[in-house]
Design a protein around this motif. Structure first.
Motif, PDB file in Angstrom:
ATOM      1  N   VAL A 279       0.752  -1.223  -0.183  1.00 54.31           N
ATOM      2  CA  VAL A 279       0.254  -0.012  -0.199  1.00 54.31           C
ATOM      3  C   VAL A 279       1.162   1.188   0.218  1.00 54.31           C
ATOM      4  CG1 VAL A 279      -2.098   1.435   1.037  1.00 54.31           C
ATOM      5  CG2 VAL A 279      -1.597  -0.851   1.340  1.00 54.31           C
ATOM      6  N   THR A 280       0.950   2.149  -0.830  1.00 53.78           N
ATOM      7  CA  THR A 280       1.282   3.508  -0.661  1.00 53.78           C
ATOM      8  C   THR A 280       0.675   4.445  -0.379  1.00 53.78           C
ATOM      9  OG1 THR A 280       2.668   2.680  -2.858  1.00 53.78           O
ATOM     10  CG2 THR A 280       2.655   5.163  -2.477  1.00 53.78           C
ATOM     11  N   ALA A 281       0.128   5.501   0.954  1.00 57.54           N
ATOM     12  CA  ALA A 281      -0.232   6.190   0.566  1.00 57.54           C
ATOM     13  C   ALA A 281      -0.168   7.806   0.095  1.00 57.54           C
ATOM     14  CB  ALA A 281      -0.322   6.618   2.073  1.00 57.54           C
ATOM     15  N   PRO A 282      -1.319   8.510   0.327  1.00 56.38           N
ATOM     16  CA  PRO A 282      -1.546   9.838  -1.326  1.00 56.38           C
ATOM     17  C   PRO A 282      -0.152  10.741  -0.113  1.00 56.38           C
ATOM     18  CG  PRO A 282      -3.360   8.583  -0.736  1.00 56.38           C
ATOM     19  CD  PRO A 282      -2.866   7.567   0.146  1.00 56.38           C
ATOM     20  N   ALA A 283       0.550  11.338  -1.072  1.00 59.07           N
ATOM     21  CA  ALA A 283       1.208  12.576  -0.010  1.00 59.07           C
ATOM     22  C   ALA A 283       0.757  13.290   1.084  1.00 59.07           C
ATOM     23  CB  ALA A 283       1.927  13.486  -1.313  1.00 59.07           C
ATOM     24  N   GLY A 284       1.251  12.760   1.797  1.00 58.25           N
ATOM     25  CA  GLY A 284       0.855  13.974   2.890  1.00 58.25           C
ATOM     26  C   GLY A 284       0.127  12.993   4.100  1.00 58.25           C
ATOM     27  N   VAL A 285      -0.634  11.778   4.252  1.00 62.75           N
ATOM     28  CA  VAL A 285      -1.561  10.855   4.755  1.00 62.75           C
ATOM     29  C   VAL A 285      -0.495   9.977   5.172  1.00 62.75           C
ATOM     30  CG1 VAL A 285      -3.267   9.120   4.162  1.00 62.75           C
ATOM     31  CG2 VAL A 285      -3.182  11.223   3.287  1.00 62.75           C
TER      32      VAL A 285
ATOM     33  N   ASN B  97     -10.890   7.965   2.778  1.00 60.03           N
ATOM     34  CA  ASN B  97     -10.935   6.329   2.383  1.00 60.03           C
ATOM     35  C   ASN B  97     -10.614   6.045   1.699  1.00 60.03           C
ATOM     36  OD1 ASN B  97     -12.006   4.094   3.520  1.00 60.03           O
ATOM     37  ND2 ASN B  97     -13.978   4.196   3.036  1.00 60.03           N
ATOM     38  N   ILE B  98      -9.220   5.501   1.985  1.00 61.18           N
ATOM     39  CA  ILE B  98      -8.750   4.898   0.760  1.00 61.18           C
ATOM     40  C   ILE B  98      -9.201   3.176   0.021  1.00 61.18           C
ATOM     41  CG2 ILE B  98      -6.733   4.165  -0.975  1.00 61.18           C
ATOM     42  CD1 ILE B  98      -5.486   6.395   1.397  1.00 61.18           C
TER      43      ILE B  98
END
Length: 95
Positions: A15-21, A84-85
């Motif tokens: 899992v790669t989080a969006p920038a800043g998350v 909520n990804i």
């Protein structure tokens, strides 16, 4: 990925989080679907974090036995904040 139906093992989903998350401590779920739609509420299974990836135990000795077939693997992460990804993560073949 191909896993025999007789195997019980962890499936790891990067899992790669969006920038800043930050995903630290965020609840995570994984769904396996064999249809063309997005997962329904009842298809989500609780998962856990391990070494930066979400993981879930699948197989006949896990309580989540998947029959032979091809599945689309989805991930749902609910970090703190408004996001909520939900993402399609790949495919899994159970032989």
């Amino acid at each position: 990925m191909v896993i025999p139906a007789s195997s019980t093992e962890y499936l790891h989903v990067p899992v790669t989080a969006p920038a800043g998350v930050s995903l630290a401590g965020a609840p995570v779920q994984i769904a396996f679907v064999d249809h063309g739609d997005n997962p329904g509420d009842s298809e989500w299974q609780p998962a856990e974090w391990a070494d930066g990836a979400a993981r879930i135990l699948i197989g006949p000795d896990s309580g989540l036995a998947l029959g032979p077939g091809r599945y689309r693997v989805w991930i749902n992460v609910d970090p703190a904040g408004a996001e909520n990804i939900v993402r399609l993560s790949g495919s899994l073949t159970i032989s």
